[in-house]
Design a protein around this motif. Sequence first.
Motif, short mmCIF file in Angstrom:
data_model
loop_
_atom_site.label_atom_id
_atom_site.label_comp_id
_atom_site.label_asym_id
_atom_site.label_seq_id
_atom_site.Cartn_x
_atom_site.Cartn_y
_atom_site.Cartn_z
N LYS A 128 11.70 4.32 0.93
CA LYS A 128 11.12 5.62 0.55
C LYS A 128 9.77 5.44 -0.11
CE LYS A 128 14.34 8.05 2.16
NZ LYS A 128 14.10 8.78 3.39
N LYS A 129 9.59 4.37 -0.84
CA LYS A 129 8.29 4.10 -1.49
C LYS A 129 7.22 3.84 -0.44
CE LYS A 129 6.01 0.58 -4.21
NZ LYS A 129 6.09 -0.78 -4.64
N LYS A 130 7.58 3.13 0.63
CA LYS A 130 6.61 2.76 1.65
C LYS A 130 6.42 3.83 2.72
CE LYS A 130 7.11 -2.19 1.17
NZ LYS A 130 7.44 -3.44 1.84
N LYS A 131 7.25 4.85 2.74
CA LYS A 131 7.16 5.87 3.78
C LYS A 131 5.83 6.62 3.74
CE LYS A 131 9.69 9.49 5.98
NZ LYS A 131 11.02 9.92 6.29
N ILE A 132 5.27 6.78 2.58
CA ILE A 132 4.01 7.52 2.46
C ILE A 132 2.87 6.75 3.14
CG2 ILE A 132 3.09 6.69 0.28
CD1 ILE A 132 2.97 9.87 -0.32
N ILE A 133 3.02 5.45 3.32
CA ILE A 133 2.00 4.66 4.02
C ILE A 133 1.85 5.18 5.45
CG2 ILE A 133 1.43 2.36 4.88
CD1 ILE A 133 2.85 1.24 2.41
N SER A 134 2.96 5.50 6.08
CA SER A 134 2.86 6.01 7.46
C SER A 134 2.13 7.34 7.50
CB SER A 134 4.25 6.14 8.08
OG SER A 134 5.02 7.09 7.39
N LEU A 150 -12.22 10.48 -0.09
CA LEU A 150 -12.21 9.56 -1.23
C LEU A 150 -10.79 9.39 -1.77
CD1 LEU A 150 -13.86 7.86 -3.25
CD2 LEU A 150 -14.07 9.94 -4.62
N GLN A 151 -10.03 10.49 -1.88
CA GLN A 151 -8.65 10.40 -2.36
C GLN A 151 -7.78 9.55 -1.43
OE1 GLN A 151 -7.16 11.30 -5.21
NE2 GLN A 151 -9.21 11.86 -5.90
N VAL A 152 -7.97 9.72 -0.12
CA VAL A 152 -7.19 8.93 0.84
C VAL A 152 -7.54 7.45 0.71
CG1 VAL A 152 -6.80 8.48 3.31
CG2 VAL A 152 -6.86 10.83 2.47
N LYS A 153 -8.81 7.13 0.56
CA LYS A 153 -9.23 5.74 0.42
C LYS A 153 -8.69 5.13 -0.88
CE LYS A 153 -13.39 5.91 3.23
NZ LYS A 153 -14.86 5.76 3.24
N ILE A 154 -8.74 5.89 -1.95
CA ILE A 154 -8.20 5.40 -3.23
C ILE A 154 -6.69 5.19 -3.10
CG2 ILE A 154 -7.77 6.01 -5.64
CD1 ILE A 154 -10.47 7.47 -5.63
N SER A 160 -2.02 -0.78 -1.55
CA SER A 160 -2.14 -2.21 -1.30
C SER A 160 -1.97 -3.01 -2.59
CB SER A 160 -3.47 -2.54 -0.64
OG SER A 160 -4.54 -2.28 -1.51
N VAL A 161 -2.32 -2.43 -3.73
CA VAL A 161 -2.12 -3.10 -5.02
C VAL A 161 -0.64 -3.12 -5.39
CG1 VAL A 161 -2.53 -2.90 -7.50
CG2 VAL A 161 -4.43 -2.63 -5.90
#
Length: 189
Positions: A128-134, A150-154, A160-161
Amino acid sequence: MVMATSYFHLINFGRRFCTLNRLWKLLPSGIVALPGGWSSSELTVVMECIRLLHAELSELLRLFSLGYGPVILIYFTFTFIHALVDIFLIIVFDNSSVKLGILSFVFYIQYIMSTLSILCITSWVIKKKKKIISYLRLTRISELPTETKLQVKIFMSQISVYEPNELTAFGFFNLNLNLFMSDITSYQR
């Protein structure tokens, strides 16, 4: 007690990540402001809130792993040692006490189920934590306004951190179903 508090906190984390994912799904397709809908500044603010909440939850999950990792490691270690002692008793007494064998077998099954349930819950939380990556990867950044871009890049750099921060048993091993699968394959050899 360890299992109950672990279940409570892990399910709580998983539900919060599910809520963030549902909130992301409420955003318009492509995160583009539509007439009669949200403005681009409102979309940017919502994305920033989702990003900040995701960062906060990821940090809490990391702190949970640091705090509960040693406890879970000790629990798994004592569970494993107790299971080995039970197997030793079954082999040594070799059917001389049927009740002892049945009791040891019941406890052994209980240990396996409790360990497997913790591993399943932690795998679910990480998923569930990684789902937002998709969701972020499906976003076409080139079409977005500058603030939203800018928000998407941040958000991508933030993920990644926090991505390497998995739930671990005090750094000895990751708590996920890969651990269970490696145990199963080692028993089959």
